[in-house]
Design a protein around this motif. Sequence first.
Motif, mmCIF file in Angstrom:
data_model
loop_
_atom_site.group_PDB
_atom_site.id
_atom_site.type_symbol
_atom_site.label_atom_id
_atom_site.label_comp_id
_atom_site.label_asym_id
_atom_site.label_seq_id
_atom_site.Cartn_x
_atom_site.Cartn_y
_atom_site.Cartn_z
ATOM 1 N N ALA A 166 0.837 -1.211 0.000
ATOM 2 C CA ALA A 166 0.000 0.000 0.000
ATOM 3 C C ALA A 166 0.867 1.255 0.000
ATOM 4 O O ALA A 166 0.577 2.236 -0.695
ATOM 5 C CB ALA A 166 -0.930 -0.003 1.208
ATOM 6 N N ASN A 167 1.944 1.220 0.758
ATOM 7 C CA ASN A 167 2.828 2.392 0.807
ATOM 8 C C ASN A 167 3.571 2.582 -0.513
ATOM 9 O O ASN A 167 3.874 3.715 -0.903
ATOM 10 C CB ASN A 167 3.823 2.262 1.962
ATOM 11 N N ALA B 47 1.227 4.445 -2.552
ATOM 12 C CA ALA B 47 1.185 5.847 -2.109
ATOM 13 C C ALA B 47 2.376 6.620 -2.672
ATOM 14 O O ALA B 47 2.236 7.722 -3.221
ATOM 15 C CB ALA B 47 1.166 5.923 -0.583
ATOM 16 N N SER C 225 -2.327 1.718 3.841
ATOM 17 C CA SER C 225 -1.152 2.592 3.754
ATOM 18 C C SER C 225 -0.965 3.390 5.039
ATOM 19 O O SER C 225 -1.910 3.978 5.571
ATOM 20 C CB SER C 225 -1.272 3.550 2.569
#
Lengths: 401, 401
Positions: free
Chosen positions: B64-65, B68, B307
Amino acid sequence: MSIQKLLSGAPRVVNIGLSAFAQDLAAQHVPVVQVDWRPPAQGKRHLAELLARLAAHEAQIASANQEALKRMLAATPVLVDVQPAGSVIAGLADPQARIILHAGPPIDWQRMCGPMQGAVAGAIVFEGWAPDLESAARLAASGGVQFHPNHHFDAVGPMTGMTTRSMPVMVVENRAFGNRAYCMINEGLGKVMRFGANDASVIERLRWLADVFGPAFGQALRDTGGLDLVPLISRGLAMGDEMHQRNVACSALTLRALAPQLARVVADGETLAKILAFIAGNEQFFLNIGMVMGKSIMDPVRGIAGSTVVTAMCRNGTDFGVRVSGTGDAWFTAPVEMPQGLYFPGYSEKDANPDMGDSAIMETIGVGAFAMATAPSVVGFVGAGSTRMRWRSPVRWARSR
Amino acid sequence: MSIQKLLSGAPRVVNIGLSAFAQDLAAQHVPVVQVDWRPPAQGKRHLAELLARLAAHEAQIASANQEALKRMLAATPVLVDVQPAGSVIAGLADPQARIILHAGPPIDWQRMCGPMQGAVAGAIVFEGWAPDLESAARLAASGGVQFHPNHHFDAVGPMTGMTTRSMPVMVVENRAFGNRAYCMINEGLGKVMRFGANDASVIERLRWLADVFGPAFGQALRDTGGLDLVPLISRGLAMGDEMHQRNVACSALTLRALAPQLARVVADGETLAKILAFIAGNEQFFLNIGMVMGKSIMDPVRGIAGSTVVTAMCRNGTDFGVRVSGTGDAWFTAPVEMPQGLYFPGYSEKDANPDMGDSAIMETIGVGAFAMATAPSVVGFVGAGSTRMRWRSPVRWARSR
């Protein structure tokens, strides 16, 4: 010494000269201090004897250099005006004299490199001393114009460094000493006279600089009382300029300082837009201001008896010349170098001209190559060392007036 | 291993944790590698358990990061326009709604600090919702206006961060994602609404920004197709800006980019001079552009499941608030800190207000405090570490919508 260190029992060594001995000791964890010592003058006897002769005058030289440094640090250069060269540079007023100032030490037409000859022909056409480039070149070759270094007329110029009476020169006054220095406005990029170009577009841009840009810029400077350069370059250097190859910050700060007054001076919006865009579109715009500032700083340093401080370094594309304070206005010259530079794909040193221009006045005052280590963008471009300014030792130095 | 090292006979050590052991060995010239290890969460059991719960989702969080970060790096923010807030920010169009956007997480009149209340009163007078500051304060206290965070309306604002419908906001479009963000024009120095000032001079400057500066600046942006911000801030960062405390380079580069078109747009020379001087005289002019750029970069990063990337950090002078991508638009708040800053002689923290403003969006995108090490002028001012941004860990975090 601590008990622990005594207990460790290892020898401790100071090594002078060849570092291999120190490296061996360090590899065995023996504490060692390396002293980087070499024989004077790289062991060359004649040079070492000359150095020894200088050493005999060490106190006088140190004191003279202290005075030189004091004058450099006391300088308060202010960009005060733009005027036609003929109206401010003593000796350029008379149109019949047909004087052309060039970069570097003295040189005559026959020894000039191609770009310098091309620029001279363009300058003659610009001044109206000949109707076209061919007749201009004939005039120059036949002794119909006089050549003198910018440095003989309180001036400097980048690359070919053409300065003639109708060109608009920026005026810097060193208020601590009352002297003034002069430099043509930077022409921008592309085909320009400083690189030896001389076609109609080059002459047309010079006319616009003389008729439109110069008068407006000069008026804005007079109205605002001038641009104090030391605070401006202090900021610019802290913003990554080294002031020879990179003048992004100083150019932007100059635009910022003068744009409001230019808006008051220039009535027509489109003309003003073109003037502002000319400065905004040329990140080396400030180079010529830096150069004339440098000239104004170094001129009061000339002629200090015993001083070994260099007061000018410059090239005319054929010779490299230096002046040293203690030897007054004598030139010491040697064949100029081909810079070890970066080339566009498909080009090499074979296509290049040897080094040229009065712009080494930037290194003369201690910026340019000497400030490059703190100019991150420039270091990234040329590498951690300085390729642009890595001159090999010139040979065959000659002294002239 | 080399013969020499074997012959040296010294032990070789890897030391984990307390460094004193390693120092003792180093003092005796024993080769030692120090590993800087500490117990997780500084040994606090509850926090360590929370970290362990996060660790169970490590792969999902990492992925998820990654998404991002991909969105942050793909951003292409362009400053495209200046318009009255009411004409571009959805929800501010209706004058009867009397909406005041402020910096930081949600807050009501009663909990606002003095400077925020002062700015609110000034904004009400500026909008003509009350005839004077006293009645404006009464109106605000009696619920006669609505308060919302800038962040709820695609906007940001420095310090008190006032945004009301008649104020001229700069518009940044993140072309990679199609979203737009908004921020009031920086007012300059001295008495300004972002610090809570609200007298006639403050209101008058806002009117000039709304009636003269904003329309001209917006027209120049529309005419030139907008200002591409990534190349501009790349240069500015390399010129010593860190973009929160110092925007000298970015402000000068913005002026440089737009001055020519401003000259075409503004017919009156004195008006143009005032506009150019307003930008030239305010080295933080670019801060608000950087902030709205930051908002436009971070908005597409909101709401990525799992995230842990922070999408907003901001303060309203009473609370500090953060938003985290994986928790959507929820605010996590804690009492705001008093910055450990430098004070003018005779002043101390007793005279100061706790931290305030949406400007921590700069740190949210990774500049500001995180770029300070490469901003020499700022480092020289605040010291090698970062005093300005050294927030102690806030306590009593609360979750709200």
